[in-house]
Design a protein around this motif. Structure first.
Motif, PDB file in Angstrom:
ATOM      1  N   LEU A   1       0.820  -1.208   0.000  1.00  0.00           N
ATOM      2  CA  LEU A   1       0.000   0.000   0.000  1.00  0.00           C
ATOM      3  C   LEU A   1       0.856   1.261   0.000  1.00  0.00           C
ATOM      4  O   LEU A   1       0.660   2.168  -0.820  1.00  0.00           O
ATOM      5  N   TRP A   2       1.826   1.334   0.911  1.00  0.00           N
ATOM      6  CA  TRP A   2       2.645   2.540   1.019  1.00  0.00           C
ATOM      7  C   TRP A   2       3.594   2.692  -0.169  1.00  0.00           C
ATOM      8  O   TRP A   2       3.875   3.823  -0.604  1.00  0.00           O
ATOM      9  N   LEU A   3       4.090   1.586  -0.691  1.00  0.00           N
ATOM     10  CA  LEU A   3       4.982   1.659  -1.852  1.00  0.00           C
ATOM     11  C   LEU A   3       4.234   2.215  -3.058  1.00  0.00           C
ATOM     12  O   LEU A   3       4.722   3.122  -3.753  1.00  0.00           O
ATOM     13  N   LEU A   4       3.043   1.686  -3.310  1.00  0.00           N
ATOM     14  CA  LEU A   4       2.259   2.160  -4.446  1.00  0.00           C
ATOM     15  C   LEU A   4       1.771   3.586  -4.227  1.00  0.00           C
ATOM     16  O   LEU A   4       1.717   4.380  -5.169  1.00  0.00           O
ATOM     17  N   LEU A   5       1.429   3.908  -2.981  1.00  0.00           N
ATOM     18  CA  LEU A   5       1.000   5.270  -2.688  1.00  0.00           C
ATOM     19  C   LEU A   5       2.136   6.259  -2.918  1.00  0.00           C
ATOM     20  O   LEU A   5       1.933   7.327  -3.517  1.00  0.00           O
ATOM     21  N   GLY A   6       3.337   5.907  -2.450  1.00  0.00           N
ATOM     22  CA  GLY A   6       4.473   6.805  -2.618  1.00  0.00           C
ATOM     23  C   GLY A   6       4.842   7.017  -4.071  1.00  0.00           C
ATOM     24  O   GLY A   6       4.947   8.160  -4.548  1.00  0.00           O
ATOM     25  N   PHE A   7       5.034   5.925  -4.808  1.00  0.00           N
ATOM     26  CA  PHE A   7       5.435   6.051  -6.214  1.00  0.00           C
ATOM     27  C   PHE A   7       4.294   6.597  -7.069  1.00  0.00           C
ATOM     28  O   PHE A   7       4.524   7.362  -8.013  1.00  0.00           O
ATOM     29  N   GLY A   8       3.057   6.207  -6.753  1.00  0.00           N
ATOM     30  CA  GLY A   8       1.928   6.715  -7.527  1.00  0.00           C
ATOM     31  C   GLY A   8       1.752   8.212  -7.352  1.00  0.00           C
ATOM     32  O   GLY A   8       1.545   8.952  -8.325  1.00  0.00           O
ATOM     33  N   TYR A   9       1.846   8.695  -6.112  1.00  0.00           N
ATOM     34  CA  TYR A   9       1.690  10.128  -5.881  1.00  0.00           C
ATOM     35  C   TYR A   9       2.891  10.898  -6.413  1.00  0.00           C
ATOM     36  O   TYR A   9       2.747  12.029  -6.896  1.00  0.00           O
ATOM     37  N   ALA A  10       4.070  10.281  -6.327  1.00  0.00           N
ATOM     38  CA  ALA A  10       5.258  10.932  -6.892  1.00  0.00           C
ATOM     39  C   ALA A  10       5.090  11.148  -8.398  1.00  0.00           C
ATOM     40  O   ALA A  10       5.434  12.219  -8.923  1.00  0.00           O
TER      41      ALA A  10
END
Length: 248
Positions: free
Chosen positions: A224-233
């Motif tokens: 969840l956090w990996l996808l959230l970080g890279f997706g928002y980036a």
């Protein structure tokens, strides 16, 4: 110039997709462990209450079937992802100017890493999650309060690490890194020593199944956090897309 509304919408959309993909990971890796834990719990209940097993089984029927729980898993992780994405966008908006980087994508990744450490890793290593067959229902309030307290301490530990890292930056990059690590670990270790120890895992419960469940839970949060970080980036990256122009 981007508005807060546009940043919030991007966070909600990225959070939704991150939550659904994290739910897929939980379904594949975590649900088999939950089923195995429930089977152990039911087998123990049948052995203990052999005479009135039929009456007890009828009384303890879950409000939602396992099929319903599996379907609800994606709804839960999707809603959680949307909520987390919204809070992430708010935090990004409030803290963007304080993050010492001129790149929005790097700022988003750094914020996601800090959130994962403070919100997930710090509570996990002190109070790792347990499968359904583990835990005393009478202590659920105590366990919830201590977990939330550990979550707050995790965020404070991240803040302490950042503050000490910035103070030590005057002495060089190595001192800056060391200061951040020391500030984080010192806060966490002190909190771990003060907080009560809670261990309700029966000695008869399979250790392999226990840690498979825990790592599946950690993997779900990491996804969840990996996808959230890279997706928002990717969503806030302002760098122009370069196209190749063929030579005439």
């Amino acid at each position: 110039m981007r508005t807060f509304g546009s940043l919030l919408v991007r966070g909600l959309i990225v959070g939704l997709f991150a939550g659904l993909l994290a739910g897929t990971f939980a379904y594949v890796m975590g649900e088999p462990r939950v089923d195995a834990a429930i089977a152990i719990e039911e087998a123990g209940a049948a052995h203990t209450h052999d005479h009135d097993h039929a009456d007890q089984a009828e009384a303890e029927q879950p409000l939602v079937s396992r099929d319903g729980q599996r379907a609800g898993l994606f709804l839960a992780t999707g809603l959680y992802g949307v909520a987390l994405g919204g809070m992430f966008a708010v935090a990004f908006t409030l803290l963007r100017r304080k993050l010492r980087t001129g790149n929005d994508a790097y700022a988003a990744l750094g914020l996601a890493a800090a959130g994962f450490i403070g919100i997930v890793l710090v509570p996990f290593f002190k109070y790792p999650p347990n499968p359904p067959a583990v835990g005393d229902p009478d202590t659920i309030t105590r366990r919830t309060v201590t977990y939330l307290l550990t979550l707050v301490i995790g965020l404070l530990a991240v803040w302490a690490g950042v503050a000490l890292s910035r103070w030590a930056a005057r002495y060089g990059d190595v001192a800056r890194l060391a200061g951040g690590v020391v500030g984080l670990l010192a806060t966490v270790v002190a909190a771990y020593l003060i907080l009560p120890r809670i261990n309700e895992v029966p000695e008869t419960f399979p250790a392999t199944l226990l840690w498979q469940f825990r790592f599946a839970s950690l993997g779900t949060q990491a996804t969840l956090w990996l996808l959230l970080g890279f997706g928002y980036a990717a969503a806030v990256d302002r760098r122009p897309i370069r196209t190749k122009v063929a030579a005439a």
